[in-house]
Design a protein around this motif. Structure first.
Motif, PDB file in Angstrom:
ATOM      1  N   ILE A  16      -4.777  -0.471 -15.113  1.00 56.13           N
ATOM      2  CA  ILE A  16      -4.636  -0.293 -13.749  1.00 56.13           C
ATOM      3  C   ILE A  16      -3.275   0.499 -13.707  1.00 56.13           C
ATOM      4  O   ILE A  16      -3.059   1.560 -13.173  1.00 56.13           O
ATOM      5  N   GLU A  17      -2.248  -0.207 -14.310  1.00 58.00           N
ATOM      6  CA  GLU A  17      -0.859   0.589 -14.249  1.00 58.00           C
ATOM      7  C   GLU A  17      -0.952   1.742 -14.956  1.00 58.00           C
ATOM      8  O   GLU A  17      -0.027   2.701 -14.600  1.00 58.00           O
ATOM      9  N   CYS A  19      -3.185   3.967 -15.077  1.00 52.88           N
ATOM     10  CA  CYS A  19      -3.767   5.146 -13.894  1.00 52.88           C
ATOM     11  C   CYS A  19      -2.857   5.149 -12.886  1.00 52.88           C
ATOM     12  O   CYS A  19      -2.770   6.849 -12.605  1.00 52.88           O
ATOM     13  N   ARG A  20      -2.134   4.113 -12.401  1.00 52.34           N
ATOM     14  CA  ARG A  20      -1.234   4.500 -11.337  1.00 52.34           C
ATOM     15  C   ARG A  20      -0.114   5.438 -11.938  1.00 52.34           C
ATOM     16  O   ARG A  20       0.136   6.073 -11.066  1.00 52.34           O
ATOM     17  N   SER A  25      -4.903   7.663  -7.676  1.00 51.10           N
ATOM     18  CA  SER A  25      -4.716   6.783  -6.389  1.00 51.10           C
ATOM     19  C   SER A  25      -5.738   5.919  -6.673  1.00 51.10           C
ATOM     20  O   SER A  25      -6.558   5.721  -7.492  1.00 51.10           O
ATOM     21  N   ASP A  26      -5.295   4.413  -6.040  1.00 50.74           N
ATOM     22  CA  ASP A  26      -6.053   3.415  -6.160  1.00 50.74           C
ATOM     23  C   ASP A  26      -7.762   3.521  -5.669  1.00 50.74           C
ATOM     24  O   ASP A  26      -8.744   3.078  -6.267  1.00 50.74           O
ATOM     25  N   LEU A  29      -9.346   5.454  -8.452  1.00 54.42           N
ATOM     26  CA  LEU A  29      -9.652   4.480  -9.644  1.00 54.42           C
ATOM     27  C   LEU A  29     -10.898   3.428  -9.226  1.00 54.42           C
ATOM     28  O   LEU A  29     -11.610   3.253  -9.920  1.00 54.42           O
ATOM     29  N   ILE A  69      -6.442  -4.230  -7.361  1.00 54.73           N
ATOM     30  CA  ILE A  69      -6.103  -2.883  -6.965  1.00 54.73           C
ATOM     31  C   ILE A  69      -5.799  -2.802  -5.674  1.00 54.73           C
ATOM     32  O   ILE A  69      -4.756  -2.610  -5.206  1.00 54.73           O
ATOM     33  N   ARG A  90       5.418   0.709 -14.344  1.00 57.65           N
ATOM     34  CA  ARG A  90       5.508   0.591 -12.889  1.00 57.65           C
ATOM     35  C   ARG A  90       6.837   0.903 -12.388  1.00 57.65           C
ATOM     36  O   ARG A  90       6.810   1.380 -11.294  1.00 57.65           O
TER      37      ARG A  90
END
Length: 159
Positions: A16-17, A19-20, A25-26, A29, A69, A90
């Motif tokens: 997740i991190e 991809c961010r 975008s969430d 994703l 997410i 992050r």
């Protein structure tokens, strides 16, 4: 707003991190992962994330990645090296440039008040984030250490 109780393993959280941090975008994703169509997100990280395997792992261990997410999460466990990765992904903070590592302690890390709250929310199960002052830019300087290191041994809860 963080939904209490959502815990993620390091591999799924770092998916997740990554991809961010790559600008995904969430919503994109979530859509890509739900459809198991990774075309729009395959550039994340170094482009070598095995999304299918990570989704299978998440299902196997019960990681609720979709709600994580949407609502936030905390790490079920994060090592010092994982913490270094998290600070980079992050918060765009790098060791020797933005903070120093002394064994299992991170020192001289300057964050905004909002970032301090985010960091605490992500790692508070096992790490203490202690404010030590402010820097010239009025950011909060923190020290991050394992919780058991900051309490006497007779107060450790094991098991």
């Amino acid at each position: 707003m963080t939904k209490p109780g959502i815990k993620l393993s390091m591999p799924v959280a770092f998916m997740i991190e990554n991809c961010r941090a790559s600008g995904i975008s969430d919503d994109l994703l979530i859509e890509s992962l739900l459809r198991r169509d990774f075309t729009a997100i395959r550039h994340a990280g170094d482009g070598d994330i095995d999304f299918a395997k990570l989704l299978d792992t998440a299902a196997e261990i019960g990681d609720d990645w979709e709600n994580a997410i949407r609502y936030g999460y905390e790490f079920s466990f994060i090592s010092i090296n994982g913490l270094r990765k998290l600070l980079n992904f992050r918060f765009r903070k790098l060791e020797h440039q933005d903070y120093e590592v002394d064994g299992l302690i991170i020192r001289h890390l300057a964050l905004t008040a909002e970032e301090v709250g985010e960091l605490r929310g992500l790692i508070s199960r096992q790490w203490a984030v202690n404010e030590t002052g402010t820097d010239r830019e009025q950011r909060t300087v923190v020290q991050v250490e394992l919780k058991y290191q900051s309490m006497p041994k007779n107060q450790w809860v094991i098991g």
